[in-house]
Design a protein around this motif. Structure first.
Motif, PDB file in Angstrom:
ATOM      1  N   ALA A 100      72.224  92.065  28.855  1.00 51.92           N
ATOM      2  CA  ALA A 100      73.427  92.895  28.728  1.00 51.92           C
ATOM      3  C   ALA A 100      73.178  94.082  27.798  1.00 51.92           C
ATOM      4  O   ALA A 100      73.524  95.232  28.109  1.00 51.92           O
ATOM      5  CB  ALA A 100      74.593  92.046  28.220  1.00 51.92           C
ATOM      6  N   VAL A 101      72.574  93.806  26.638  1.00 49.58           N
ATOM      7  CA  VAL A 101      72.304  94.881  25.675  1.00 49.58           C
ATOM      8  C   VAL A 101      71.296  95.879  26.251  1.00 49.58           C
ATOM      9  O   VAL A 101      71.472  97.104  26.145  1.00 49.58           O
ATOM     10  CB  VAL A 101      71.787  94.289  24.338  1.00 49.58           C
ATOM     11  CG1 VAL A 101      71.374  95.409  23.387  1.00 49.58           C
ATOM     12  CG2 VAL A 101      72.852  93.422  23.696  1.00 49.58           C
ATOM     13  N   ALA A 102      70.233  95.356  26.899  1.00 47.37           N
ATOM     14  CA  ALA A 102      69.191  96.238  27.442  1.00 47.37           C
ATOM     15  C   ALA A 102      69.736  97.127  28.555  1.00 47.37           C
ATOM     16  O   ALA A 102      69.362  98.308  28.657  1.00 47.37           O
ATOM     17  CB  ALA A 102      68.025  95.393  27.957  1.00 47.37           C
ATOM     18  N   ALA A 103      70.626  96.579  29.402  1.00 45.24           N
ATOM     19  CA  ALA A 103      71.170  97.378  30.510  1.00 45.24           C
ATOM     20  C   ALA A 103      72.013  98.538  29.983  1.00 45.24           C
ATOM     21  O   ALA A 103      71.881  99.679  30.445  1.00 45.24           O
ATOM     22  CB  ALA A 103      72.001  96.488  31.434  1.00 45.24           C
ATOM     23  N   VAL A 104      72.890  98.262  28.992  1.00 47.94           N
ATOM     24  CA  VAL A 104      73.749  99.318  28.447  1.00 47.94           C
ATOM     25  C   VAL A 104      72.915 100.329  27.647  1.00 47.94           C
ATOM     26  O   VAL A 104      73.064 101.551  27.818  1.00 47.94           O
ATOM     27  CB  VAL A 104      74.869  98.712  27.573  1.00 47.94           C
ATOM     28  CG1 VAL A 104      75.698  99.819  26.939  1.00 47.94           C
ATOM     29  CG2 VAL A 104      75.762  97.807  28.406  1.00 47.94           C
ATOM     30  N   ALA A 105      72.035  99.819  26.776  1.00 42.50           N
ATOM     31  CA  ALA A 105      71.191 100.724  25.981  1.00 42.50           C
ATOM     32  C   ALA A 105      70.263 101.531  26.883  1.00 42.50           C
ATOM     33  O   ALA A 105      70.022 102.724  26.650  1.00 42.50           O
ATOM     34  CB  ALA A 105      70.389  99.930  24.956  1.00 42.50           C
ATOM     35  N   GLY A 106      69.731 100.879  27.945  1.00 44.53           N
ATOM     36  CA  GLY A 106      68.857 101.594  28.874  1.00 44.53           C
ATOM     37  C   GLY A 106      69.598 102.688  29.622  1.00 44.53           C
ATOM     38  O   GLY A 106      69.070 103.794  29.821  1.00 44.53           O
ATOM     39  N   ALA A 107      70.839 102.404  30.039  1.00 42.90           N
ATOM     40  CA  ALA A 107      71.638 103.427  30.725  1.00 42.90           C
ATOM     41  C   ALA A 107      71.897 104.608  29.795  1.00 42.90           C
ATOM     42  O   ALA A 107      71.850 105.772  30.219  1.00 42.90           O
ATOM     43  CB  ALA A 107      72.953 102.815  31.201  1.00 42.90           C
ATOM     44  N   MET A 108      72.177 104.312  28.511  1.00 44.73           N
ATOM     45  CA  MET A 108      72.414 105.393  27.543  1.00 44.73           C
ATOM     46  C   MET A 108      71.161 106.238  27.364  1.00 44.73           C
ATOM     47  O   MET A 108      71.220 107.475  27.347  1.00 44.73           O
ATOM     48  CB  MET A 108      72.851 104.795  26.208  1.00 44.73           C
ATOM     49  CG  MET A 108      73.271 105.815  25.160  1.00 44.73           C
ATOM     50  SD  MET A 108      73.845 105.044  23.629  1.00 44.73           S
ATOM     51  CE  MET A 108      75.472 104.490  24.107  1.00 44.73           C
ATOM     52  N   LEU A 109      70.008 105.577  27.262  1.00 44.59           N
ATOM     53  CA  LEU A 109      68.747 106.309  27.090  1.00 44.59           C
ATOM     54  C   LEU A 109      68.429 107.154  28.318  1.00 44.59           C
ATOM     55  O   LEU A 109      68.007 108.316  28.201  1.00 44.59           O
ATOM     56  CB  LEU A 109      67.622 105.313  26.815  1.00 44.59           C
ATOM     57  CG  LEU A 109      66.229 105.902  26.590  1.00 44.59           C
ATOM     58  CD1 LEU A 109      66.227 106.782  25.331  1.00 44.59           C
ATOM     59  CD2 LEU A 109      65.188 104.794  26.434  1.00 44.59           C
ATOM     60  N   LEU A 110      68.647 106.597  29.507  1.00 44.82           N
ATOM     61  CA  LEU A 110      68.378 107.354  30.738  1.00 44.82           C
ATOM     62  C   LEU A 110      69.340 108.532  30.881  1.00 44.82           C
ATOM     63  O   LEU A 110      68.961 109.582  31.411  1.00 44.82           O
ATOM     64  CB  LEU A 110      68.495 106.427  31.949  1.00 44.82           C
ATOM     65  CG  LEU A 110      67.370 105.392  32.077  1.00 44.82           C
ATOM     66  CD1 LEU A 110      67.702 104.343  33.128  1.00 44.82           C
ATOM     67  CD2 LEU A 110      66.055 106.093  32.446  1.00 44.82           C
ATOM     68  N   ALA A 111      70.580 108.362  30.402  1.00 43.58           N
ATOM     69  CA  ALA A 111      71.528 109.486  30.434  1.00 43.58           C
ATOM     70  C   ALA A 111      71.049 110.608  29.526  1.00 43.58           C
ATOM     71  O   ALA A 111      71.164 111.794  29.858  1.00 43.58           O
ATOM     72  CB  ALA A 111      72.915 109.007  30.013  1.00 43.58           C
ATOM     73  N   VAL A 112      70.482 110.243  28.357  1.00 42.89           N
ATOM     74  CA  VAL A 112      69.925 111.253  27.437  1.00 42.89           C
ATOM     75  C   VAL A 112      68.781 111.998  28.126  1.00 42.89           C
ATOM     76  O   VAL A 112      68.697 113.235  28.071  1.00 42.89           O
ATOM     77  CB  VAL A 112      69.425 110.581  26.141  1.00 42.89           C
ATOM     78  CG1 VAL A 112      68.664 111.578  25.278  1.00 42.89           C
ATOM     79  CG2 VAL A 112      70.582 110.003  25.361  1.00 42.89           C
ATOM     80  N   CYS A 113      67.901 111.243  28.784  1.00 42.84           N
ATOM     81  CA  CYS A 113      66.728 111.855  29.412  1.00 42.84           C
ATOM     82  C   CYS A 113      67.101 112.750  30.593  1.00 42.84           C
ATOM     83  O   CYS A 113      66.399 113.717  30.903  1.00 42.84           O
ATOM     84  CB  CYS A 113      65.763 110.768  29.893  1.00 42.84           C
ATOM     85  SG  CYS A 113      65.061 109.795  28.559  1.00 42.84           S
ATOM     86  N   SER A 114      68.210 112.418  31.282  1.00 43.43           N
ATOM     87  CA  SER A 114      68.592 113.207  32.452  1.00 43.43           C
ATOM     88  C   SER A 114      69.560 114.324  32.120  1.00 43.43           C
ATOM     89  O   SER A 114      70.022 115.024  33.017  1.00 43.43           O
ATOM     90  CB  SER A 114      69.215 112.293  33.525  1.00 43.43           C
ATOM     91  OG  SER A 114      70.387 111.683  33.026  1.00 43.43           O
TER      92      SER A 114
END
Length: 449
Positions: A37-51
């Motif tokens: 759960a934590v990795a999915a939300v944190a990963g989505a946030m990181l990918l949003a930063v990168c995109s």
């Protein structure tokens, strides 16, 4: 290298599938589910930063600066619930990530059918999340009310969409609307106001927030509210000449006053914060009305982003305190400050911020939002918003008095849980935003350029 524009949504969808797959095991690891759960939300946030630097637009989705900014807010509002999940229920994890995915899709939607799909995608898991977060009939009853309210909102949106299409023969933005199209746009805006909890469409909200687990209520009051505000703004953009936008400041003013007054009489803490959420929804609707009245300015978007960012810390922090302390009523709150000084001090800071007391982030957020209303010449809605903030001081300062200056009832059982660090982290967040508001305003300014 160009990032996939929908990479954050793909990360959340992978999280949903991962949670359901782990659930197929006889004894899924609680630690693995929490980490997922934590990795999915944190990963989505990181990918949003990168995109963020890669703009993208198609007929159904877009990835622009506003879409990315709102995705940050949604993930910021969702992260505390990911941290609170105990990992014992794989379905609960999948529902949480599914609702977050729906909100993220709503932030990326670029036409009306996609907005409806995203609306249902975030709503259906949210109903089940309320029902499953606590055992007992009260949570089930609240979830049923929430479901029927959501059904009404969906029906209003589809009826409005039909009328809008009958008038414009288009599912995208249209500047010229006949009375038929105006009626359609008004019905779709009513659906967005349902989701925000605008008065008198808020009848479902206190029951849902009171019956759900505190950490789930925090998620609904922050991430869901951010998505609903963007939903309303997207409708203003798709129908820029629609008459409903001129009524938004009045609706916001009435909602802010009604929420503050009804919170005065509440004994149950989650119900009190539910009405506080209604009052803050009123301020946000005033902000959207000011943004529409000023020609959809970048400054108006920045004020809304700052408010929602500060509110993500304030609301998640207060609901996390209720989860940590196990306290349910104002009577139980009396005299408990000395028993948990760090968490109680952080809770006090969060209450001051919700009340708009300087120099907290809540003060700066309300000041910026009401200033945008004054700048758009919406004087009486801005005055009503200020009066609402003054009324709210009665219960925020009243809870501070209960916590520190009243005598505790020793017959009431009191067993603080773990998680005080999250309450303290949220309090630090609002202090930083108050002391250095440029942190958030610089980010929101960059996102709205």
């Amino acid at each position: 290298m160009t990032m996939m524009p929908m990479a954050p949504q793909a990360a959340l969808a992978a999280g949903v599938l991962g949670a359901l797959s782990l659930g197929l095991m006889r004894r899924p690891s609680a630690l693995a589910l929490r980490a997922l759960a934590v990795a999915a939300v944190a990963g989505a946030m990181l990918l949003a930063v990168c995109s963020a630097a890669d703009g993208y637009a198609s007929a159904i989705v877009l990835s622009d600066s506003k879409s990315i900014g709102w995705q940050y807010l949604i993930y910021l509002g969702a992260l505390p619930l990911a941290l609170w999940l105990d990992g014992e229920d794989d379905v609960l994890v999948a529902l949480f990530l599914g609702a977050t995915l729906g909100m993220s899709l709503l932030a990326a939607a670029s036409n009306l059918p996609m907005l409806f799909i995203a609306l249902e995608f975030m709503s259906l898991p949210a109903y089940l999340l309320v029902a499953r977060s606590r055992r007992g009939d009260r949570a089930l009853e609240a979830a049923i009310k929430y479901f029927f309210a959501g059904g009404v909102a969906g029906a209003l949106f589809m009826l409005g969409l039909s009328l809008y299409y009958a008038d414009t023969r288009s599912l995208a933005a249209s500047t010229a609307l006949s009375p038929l199209g105006q009626a359609g746009a008004g019905l779709m805006a009513a659906a967005a106001l349902f989701k925000l909890g605008a008065f008198p469409l808020n009848w479902w909200l206190p029951d849902a927030y009171d019956a759900a687990a505190p950490e789930v209520s925090g998620f609904l009051s922050t991430a869901m509210k951010s998505a609903a505000v963007l939903f309303l703004m997207r409708l203003c953009e798709l129908a820029p000449e629609a008459g409903f936008s001129s009524f938004l400041p009045a609706v916001g003013a009435i909602t802010a006053l009604a929420g503050s007054v009804m919170a005065l009489r509440q004994e149950r803490l989650q119900r009190l914060f539910a009405y506080s959420s209604v009052a803050n929804a009123g301020l946000l609707i005033i902000g959207v009305g000011a943004w529409a009245a000023s020609g959809r300015s970048a400054e108006g978007v920045s004020a809304l982003l700052f408010f929602l960012g500060a509110y993500a810390f304030m609301s998640n922090g207060t609901f996390s305190f209720l989860k940590f302390s196990g306290l349910e009523t104002r009577t139980q709150l009396k005299g408990r400050g000395a028993a948990m000084p760090a968490a109680a001090a952080a809770f006090t800071v969060l209450l001051f911020s919700l009340g708009g007391i300087p120099p907290t982030g809540g003060f700066m957020a309300k000041l910026l939002l009401l200033w945008r209303a004054v700048d758009a010449e919406l004087f009486w809605p801005a005055a009503a918003g200020a009066v609402s903030a003054l009324i709210s001081l009665a219960y925020y300062l009243g809870m501070t008095r209960d916590l520190w200056f009243e005598k505790a009832d020793e017959s009431v059982s009191f067993r603080p849980d773990s998680g005080a660090a999250l309450v303290v982290a949220c309090a630090v967040g609002v202090v930083l935003l108050g002391a250095a508001p440029w942190l958030m305003s610089s980010l929101s300014g960059a996102l709205t350029r």
